[in-house]
Write a protein that holds these residues in place. Structure first.
Motif, PDB file in Angstrom:
ATOM      1  N   TYR A   1       0.866  -1.178   0.000  1.00 56.78           N
ATOM      2  CA  TYR A   1       0.000   0.000   0.000  1.00 56.78           C
ATOM      3  C   TYR A   1       0.904   1.229   0.000  1.00 56.78           C
ATOM      4  CZ  TYR A   1      -3.778  -3.194   1.185  1.00 56.78           C
ATOM      5  OH  TYR A   1      -4.693  -4.220   1.160  1.00 56.78           O
ATOM      6  N   ILE A   2       0.842   1.996  -1.093  1.00 58.13           N
ATOM      7  CA  ILE A   2       1.608   3.243  -1.159  1.00 58.13           C
ATOM      8  C   ILE A   2       0.702   4.370  -0.680  1.00 58.13           C
ATOM      9  CG2 ILE A   2       2.716   4.920  -2.702  1.00 58.13           C
ATOM     10  CD1 ILE A   2       3.638   2.618  -4.465  1.00 58.13           C
ATOM     11  N   VAL A   3       1.218   5.171   0.251  1.00 58.49           N
ATOM     12  CA  VAL A   3       0.422   6.269   0.821  1.00 58.49           C
ATOM     13  C   VAL A   3       1.228   7.566   0.663  1.00 58.49           C
ATOM     14  CG1 VAL A   3      -0.657   7.154   2.936  1.00 58.49           C
ATOM     15  CG2 VAL A   3      -0.638   4.687   2.487  1.00 58.49           C
ATOM     16  N   ALA A   4       0.598   8.605   0.105  1.00 56.06           N
ATOM     17  CA  ALA A   4       1.333   9.854  -0.128  1.00 56.06           C
ATOM     18  C   ALA A   4       0.373  10.981  -0.499  1.00 56.06           C
ATOM     19  CB  ALA A   4       2.354   9.653  -1.261  1.00 56.06           C
ATOM     20  N   CYS A   5       0.928  12.183  -0.695  1.00 52.37           N
ATOM     21  CA  CYS A   5       0.155  13.361  -1.088  1.00 52.37           C
ATOM     22  C   CYS A   5       0.817  14.053  -2.280  1.00 52.37           C
ATOM     23  CB  CYS A   5       0.132  14.400   0.034  1.00 52.37           C
ATOM     24  SG  CYS A   5      -0.321  13.760   1.628  1.00 52.37           S
ATOM     25  N   GLY A   6       0.015  14.766  -3.049  1.00 50.22           N
ATOM     26  CA  GLY A   6       0.520  15.667  -4.087  1.00 50.22           C
ATOM     27  C   GLY A   6       1.432  14.971  -5.088  1.00 50.22           C
ATOM     28  N   THR A   7       2.584  15.566  -5.308  1.00 46.44           N
ATOM     29  CA  THR A   7       3.532  15.022  -6.275  1.00 46.44           C
ATOM     30  C   THR A   7       4.020  13.636  -5.870  1.00 46.44           C
ATOM     31  OG1 THR A   7       4.230  17.123  -7.175  1.00 46.44           O
ATOM     32  CG2 THR A   7       5.882  15.406  -7.178  1.00 46.44           C
ATOM     33  N   SER A   8       4.206  13.416  -4.579  1.00 44.43           N
ATOM     34  CA  SER A   8       4.648  12.092  -4.128  1.00 44.43           C
ATOM     35  C   SER A   8       3.586  11.044  -4.446  1.00 44.43           C
ATOM     36  CB  SER A   8       4.944  12.124  -2.624  1.00 44.43           C
ATOM     37  OG  SER A   8       6.014  12.998  -2.371  1.00 44.43           O
ATOM     38  N   TYR A   9       2.326  11.427  -4.315  1.00 44.48           N
ATOM     39  CA  TYR A   9       1.216  10.528  -4.679  1.00 44.48           C
ATOM     40  C   TYR A   9       1.290  10.207  -6.177  1.00 44.48           C
ATOM     41  CZ  TYR A   9      -3.701   9.352  -5.745  1.00 44.48           C
ATOM     42  OH  TYR A   9      -4.862   8.761  -6.199  1.00 44.48           O
ATOM     43  N   ASN A  10       1.554  11.214  -6.989  1.00 45.87           N
ATOM     44  CA  ASN A  10       1.664  10.966  -8.436  1.00 45.87           C
ATOM     45  C   ASN A  10       2.833  10.037  -8.750  1.00 45.87           C
ATOM     46  OD1 ASN A  10      -0.550  12.581  -8.934  1.00 45.87           O
ATOM     47  ND2 ASN A  10       0.666  14.436  -9.266  1.00 45.87           N
ATOM     48  N   ALA A  11       3.931  10.176  -8.023  1.00 42.72           N
ATOM     49  CA  ALA A  11       5.064   9.258  -8.197  1.00 42.72           C
ATOM     50  C   ALA A  11       4.644   7.843  -7.780  1.00 42.72           C
ATOM     51  CB  ALA A  11       6.267   9.720  -7.380  1.00 42.72           C
ATOM     52  N   GLY A  12       3.760   7.756  -6.800  1.00 46.18           N
ATOM     53  CA  GLY A  12       3.276   6.465  -6.314  1.00 46.18           C
ATOM     54  C   GLY A  12       2.617   5.634  -7.408  1.00 46.18           C
ATOM     55  N   TRP A  13       1.906   6.307  -8.309  1.00 48.59           N
ATOM     56  CA  TRP A  13       1.243   5.564  -9.393  1.00 48.59           C
ATOM     57  C   TRP A  13       2.261   4.941 -10.335  1.00 48.59           C
ATOM     58  CZ3 TRP A  13      -3.466   3.759  -9.558  1.00 48.59           C
ATOM     59  CH2 TRP A  13      -4.405   4.322  -8.686  1.00 48.59           C
TER      60      TRP A  13
END
Ligand code: M6R
Length: 357
Positions: free
Chosen positions: A51-63
């Protein structure tokens, strides 16, 4: 230190090839293969889902990370917004493993999720740029991004660093698990670093495109499919936050299901095309919006380019295309902000690290 740069954002965009090389060096063994801390790898091997959890740009990197972990390491991976996860927790598998992506390591939305999953006793890894940060101290494991301090509010080199470290992680897991992997990724990332340099050498042309397409528009669209869709989400966030142009990052195929109604004469639509399997369909979408008056800009990978494409990207490994396709979008955001007279490094209403929920 800004050196000769007018803004940190410009400097940090330029630093990306060097950051990639630093990460390759930090995480490779004597045989030139990626090799990460064994305790991290065995903890992930003992889990049944990431489970990758993040916000903003880090969330986009998560995908992009999900794509890497699933394709290279064959581990089912979900990506969640930290600000939603805490209140609306998905049903977890029996043995979840959590990865927190956070440049600063101080984001409150991500931390409240970490506190919850720590209380539940689940293992976690933080990928962060800041050693000793809160998320690093409170997770079981840390991998550093080695991107050097990121000062501009708009995150650029941390995004590419996160994807690079996630590539190293995916390859190490694949090898330990006896999965074939996808070639020698340390080598492929070296090719990416050189490719980034080529794009960075075309800044003058990209600055002109920012003037032609974005200097006066109130809104814009970025479109793409598959891995390019993940990048257009990041490209749109970057353009919004520094230039204040209202931008949507959209799955190209979804436009016709409603959003195409927003296309008017001269609406900028920027398409990213790096994948052979989806190129034809995305080209079709570019024609559809163009026929309705859109001002279309195509960013295409070598081998897939057509005559009138404005930006041609050097060819890289198909899973690593985000690392090169994101660079012109960072530059478009930077120059649009600069031309509009905004404070590039400190956009209005934003803070570098968001320490409230
Ligand atoms: O430090 P973090 O990576 O946890 O920050 C997450 C977001 O606040 C951050 O990426 C934000 O979206 C940036 N300003 C985007 O450029």
């Amino acid at each position: 230190d800004l050196g000769t740069y007018p803004y940190y954002m410009a400097k940090e965009i330029d630093e990306q090839p060097a950051v990639l090389r630093k990460i390759i060096q930090a995480y490779q063994n004597e045989q030139g293969q990626f090799e990460l801390d064994k305790t991290i790898i065995s903890s992930i091997e003992n889990s049944d889902r990431i489970y990758i959890v993040a916000c903003g740009t880090s969330y986009n990197a998560g995908w992009v990370g999900k794509q890497l972990l699933e394709t290279i390491a064959h581990i089912p991976t979900e990506v969640h917004l930290a600000s939603e996860f805490g209140y609306n927790m998905p049903i977890l598998t029996k043995k979840p493993f959590f990865i927190f992506l956070s440049q600063s390591g101080e984001t409150a939305d991500s931390r409240q999720v970490l506190v919850k999953i720590n209380a539940m006793g689940f293992p976690s890894l933080t990928l962060t740029n800041v050693a000793g940060s809160t998320l690093s101290r409170e997770a079981d494991f840390t991998l550093l991004l080695h991107a050097g301090p990121e000062i501009a509010v708009a995150s650029t080199k941390a995004y590419t660093a996160q994807i690079t470290v996630l590539t190293a992680l995916s390859e190490t897991i694949a090898r330990e698990n006896g999965v074939a992997g996808d070639g020698n990724m340390a080598h492929e990332l070296g090719i990416v670093a050189t490719g980034m340099e080529r794009i960075l050498s075309e800044k003058t042309a990209i600055e002109q495109l920012a003037t032609d397409f974005l200097s006066t528009s109130r809104n814009a669209f970025y479109i793409g499919r598959g891995i390019d869709y993940y990048v257009v989400m990041e490209a749109a966030l970057k353009l919004k936050e520094v230039s204040y142009v209202q931008t949507e990052g959209f799955a190209a195929g979804e436009l016709k299901h409603g959003t195409i109604a927003l296309i008017e004469e001269n609406t900028p639509v920027i398409a990213i095309i790096t994948n052979k399997a989806t190129a034809g369909h995305t080209r079709g979408n570019v024609q559809e919006v163009s026929a309705r008056g859109a001002h279309t800009l195509v960013i295409a990978m070598e081998g897939l380019e057509q005559q009138n494409d404005q930006i041609v990207l050097p060819e890289v490994h198909p899973l690593l295309t985000p690392l090169v396709s994101v660079v012109p979008t960072q530059l478009l955001a930077y120059y649009t902000s600069l031309h509009r007279g905004n404070d590039v490094d400190k956009p209005r209403n934003l803070a570098k690290s968001v320490t409230v929920e």
